[in-house]
Design an enzyme around this catalytic site. Sequence first.
Site, mmCIF file in Angstrom:
data_model
loop_
_atom_site.group_PDB
_atom_site.id
_atom_site.type_symbol
_atom_site.label_atom_id
_atom_site.label_comp_id
_atom_site.label_asym_id
_atom_site.label_seq_id
_atom_site.Cartn_x
_atom_site.Cartn_y
_atom_site.Cartn_z
ATOM 1 N N LYS A 44 3.823 -6.291 9.307
ATOM 2 C CA LYS A 44 4.846 -5.260 9.523
ATOM 3 C C LYS A 44 6.096 -5.483 8.683
ATOM 4 O O LYS A 44 7.207 -5.172 9.102
ATOM 5 C CB LYS A 44 5.196 -5.152 11.011
ATOM 6 N N HIS A 99 -1.976 -11.978 5.096
ATOM 7 C CA HIS A 99 -0.884 -12.360 5.991
ATOM 8 C C HIS A 99 -0.926 -13.862 6.273
ATOM 9 O O HIS A 99 -0.151 -14.350 7.103
ATOM 10 C CB HIS A 99 -1.004 -11.633 7.331
ATOM 11 N N SER A 129 8.675 -2.924 14.749
ATOM 12 C CA SER A 129 7.510 -2.305 14.117
ATOM 13 C C SER A 129 6.221 -2.937 14.625
ATOM 14 O O SER A 129 5.231 -2.247 14.888
ATOM 15 C CB SER A 129 7.606 -2.441 12.595
#
Length: 260
Positions: A44, A99, A129
């Site tokens: 995010k 990630h 988010s």
Amino acid sequence: MTYEFLWFEGLPFPFVGHTIEGLKEACTKYVIKDEDTVMVSYPKSGTHWLIEILCLIHSKGDTKWIHSVPSWKRSPWLETGQSCKFLTESERPRLLTSHLPFHLFPKSLFTSKAKVLYLMRNPKDVLVSGYYFWTTSNLTKKPESLERYFKCFIQGNVPYGSWFEHIRGWMSMRHRENVLLLSYEELQKDPRSTMEKISQFLGKKLNPEELDSVLKNSSFHVMKQNKMSNLETMPESLTSLHFSIARKGKCSGFRMHEIT
């Protein structure tokens, strides 16, 4: 807050799309090549926006690729189950997304000349988010409330672990010539100049018309309308009725939320 996680090396991962075997393969055996471009971020932080920008720079503003191939096939996620298949099918130079925190990344990256772009974002916006994303997806158990999610975020008990450790790890690479640090905020404030900087870093020379196309077609409005970029093609079993990868696309959205 009781999350259903897949735990690997002491860190929580979404239980959908990840396996212990796949993570082991990605972290210990995958070979990063010199000609690869690797985009890394904490969840995010504007990941899909940067994927779109990189794809458009790669195609010199031509939109055929972003309109015909889902983003997760254009720039496969290193740590997910199907990534090896997509990466094998990709024409080089390859685009990769991840990630993964610094200490779990394939060691081949650190001896390669691959271009690495690390994208950061204000943690308060990442928090809000992330809360809405995990609430509207079926990738892991939904957060009970924003307040509870805040406590888990601070403790690092959210998918991919601690934001603070993630940033600290990747910041150690900041002095390398093949690493470019970017922020969501600078992309918002001056997208054209930032895209020019990315192009130069990647060794891609774009003329003004090509850069205009990158700027236009990576905008929040255009991406939200492109089903190949907004994850509209994801199986319904992984999303909910109100799911959207592009929610607000703004900085400092956290100011609209009060956490007590």
